[in-house]
Design a protein around this motif. Structure first.
Motif, short mmCIF file in Angstrom:
data_model
loop_
_atom_site.label_atom_id
_atom_site.label_comp_id
_atom_site.label_asym_id
_atom_site.label_seq_id
_atom_site.Cartn_x
_atom_site.Cartn_y
_atom_site.Cartn_z
N LEU A 123 0.83 -1.21 0.00
CA LEU A 123 0.00 0.00 0.00
C LEU A 123 0.87 1.26 0.00
CD1 LEU A 123 -2.91 -0.85 2.47
CD2 LEU A 123 -3.12 -0.32 0.04
N THR A 124 1.93 1.23 0.79
CA THR A 124 2.85 2.38 0.84
C THR A 124 3.49 2.59 -0.53
OG1 THR A 124 3.31 2.02 3.18
CG2 THR A 124 4.91 3.30 1.95
N ASN A 125 3.94 1.53 -1.14
CA ASN A 125 4.53 1.64 -2.49
C ASN A 125 3.51 2.18 -3.48
OD1 ASN A 125 6.92 0.54 -1.57
ND2 ASN A 125 6.44 -1.53 -2.22
N THR A 126 2.29 1.68 -3.41
CA THR A 126 1.23 2.11 -4.33
C THR A 126 0.95 3.59 -4.20
OG1 THR A 126 0.18 -0.07 -4.36
CG2 THR A 126 -1.19 1.80 -4.95
N LEU A 127 0.86 4.08 -2.96
CA LEU A 127 0.54 5.50 -2.76
C LEU A 127 1.65 6.41 -3.24
CD1 LEU A 127 -1.20 5.22 0.72
CD2 LEU A 127 -2.28 5.75 -1.47
N PHE A 128 2.90 6.00 -3.02
CA PHE A 128 4.01 6.81 -3.52
C PHE A 128 4.07 6.77 -5.04
CE2 PHE A 128 5.97 6.35 0.82
CZ PHE A 128 5.89 7.70 1.13
N ASN A 129 3.87 5.60 -5.61
CA ASN A 129 3.89 5.49 -7.07
C ASN A 129 2.76 6.29 -7.70
OD1 ASN A 129 6.08 3.78 -6.96
ND2 ASN A 129 4.86 1.91 -7.09
N ALA A 130 1.64 6.43 -6.97
CA ALA A 130 0.46 7.10 -7.52
C ALA A 130 0.74 8.56 -7.86
CB ALA A 130 -0.70 7.00 -6.54
N TYR A 131 1.49 9.24 -6.99
CA TYR A 131 1.75 10.65 -7.31
C TYR A 131 3.14 10.89 -7.89
CZ TYR A 131 3.65 11.11 -2.46
OH TYR A 131 4.36 10.96 -1.27
N LEU A 132 3.80 9.80 -8.28
CA LEU A 132 5.10 9.91 -8.93
C LEU A 132 5.09 10.83 -10.16
CD1 LEU A 132 7.97 8.77 -8.51
CD2 LEU A 132 7.40 6.98 -10.14
N PRO A 133 4.02 10.78 -11.00
CA PRO A 133 4.02 11.64 -12.19
C PRO A 133 4.12 13.13 -11.90
CG PRO A 133 2.35 9.93 -12.41
CD PRO A 133 2.85 9.87 -11.00
N VAL A 134 3.71 13.55 -10.69
CA VAL A 134 3.76 14.99 -10.37
C VAL A 134 4.67 15.26 -9.18
CG1 VAL A 134 1.49 15.52 -11.35
CG2 VAL A 134 1.64 14.76 -8.97
N ARG A 135 5.57 14.32 -8.88
CA ARG A 135 6.41 14.44 -7.69
C ARG A 135 7.25 15.71 -7.68
NH1 ARG A 135 11.44 12.64 -6.00
NH2 ARG A 135 11.89 11.54 -7.93
N ALA A 136 7.71 16.13 -8.84
CA ALA A 136 8.56 17.34 -8.90
C ALA A 136 7.84 18.57 -8.38
CB ALA A 136 9.04 17.57 -10.34
N ALA A 137 6.51 18.59 -8.53
CA ALA A 137 5.72 19.73 -8.06
C ALA A 137 5.38 19.63 -6.58
CB ALA A 137 4.43 19.85 -8.87
N LEU A 138 5.79 18.53 -5.93
CA LEU A 138 5.43 18.29 -4.54
C LEU A 138 6.65 18.34 -3.62
CD1 LEU A 138 3.03 15.27 -5.17
CD2 LEU A 138 2.41 17.67 -4.95
N SER A 139 7.66 19.10 -4.01
CA SER A 139 8.92 19.10 -3.27
C SER A 139 8.95 20.12 -2.13
CB SER A 139 10.08 19.38 -4.24
OG SER A 139 9.92 20.66 -4.83
N GLY A 140 7.86 20.89 -1.96
CA GLY A 140 7.85 21.96 -0.96
C GLY A 140 8.32 21.58 0.43
#
Length: 228
Positions: free
Chosen positions: A164-181
């Motif tokens: 589940l942890t892997n799935t949730l991280f993979n889920a927002y991988l496409p926009v990860r660069a915008a989530l670096s705050g």
């Protein structure tokens, strides 16, 4: 420098078909037009169309029945969490819903880890927490933070939490660069996450749940502001 991958005509067609399906231009449960008609409409060969179909079948958006045709699957009813990265690329609003699940699952994982983690796992968590402070650059800090959460999931002794942890991280991988705050300053990132690790190491499940919930709410707020 590493050369950028080139998009093929199959890549482009797959993307177009995927967007048309997710946008409802090919509704769930409907059959796509005959291959020849569809290929002409997109300006491609039937061979290219078949390759694109194959990818979308594998992705869970289409199903092909010999002699019947190609049907659009009802992914909302039949699909799994593996579709989330594709859905996030289509519509970033999915991230809010992913974060809601991330918050509840993450707090539960911390609570379970507090009850079940071994002394060896406590040491691993502290080592990985130190790596957050030592990382250089927001991307490296974010990845170091992810490893702490993977270790928390492992510490529950339940492999489903790990997946589940892997799935949730993979889920927002496409926009990860915008989530670096939350990860631009390693010291601050470390300070935010430390109470979670210490609560788990103390064996206090209620305290670990509260610490993880607080951490996930704060980082979620910062990440969504960055995404906006």
């Amino acid at each position: 420098m590493e050369a950028l991958p080139r998009e093929t005509i199959v890549d482009v067609l797959e993307s177009r078909l995927r967007e048309d399906i997710l946008a409802g231009r090919h509704p769930a449960g409907s059959y796509l037009p005959p291959e020849r008609q569809l290929a002409d409409g997109y300006g491609v060969t039937r061979t290219t169309l078949k390759h694109a179909f194959g990818r979308l079948v594998q992705a869970g958006l289409l199903e092909t029945r010999h002699g019947v045709g190609t049907k659009v699957r009802d992914y909302a009813r039949l699909g799994g969490a593996d579709l989330l990265p594709m859905l996030v690329r289509h519509d970033a609003k999915w991230v809010r819903e992913i974060f809601e699940v991330r918050r509840s699952v993450g707090a539960l994982i911390a609570e379970r880890a507090a009850a079940r983690a071994t002394s060896k796992q406590h040491a691993e968590l502290r080592r990985l927490l130190d790596a957050v402070r030592e990382a250089v650059g927001a991307d490296a800090v974010q990845l170091a933070d992810v490893e702490v959460h993977r270790a928390l999931a492992r510490a529950t002794g339940n492999r489903v939490y790990v997946l589940l942890t892997n799935t949730l991280f993979n889920a927002y991988l496409p926009v990860r660069a915008a989530l670096s705050g939350p990860f631009t300053d390693p010291e601050t990132a470390h300070r935010r996450l430390a109470p979670v690790v210490e609560a788990v190491a103390s064996g206090d499940g209620r305290k670990a749940h509260a610490a993880a919930d607080a951490y996930l709410r704060v980082t979620e707020k910062i990440m969504l502001e960055g995404l906006a």
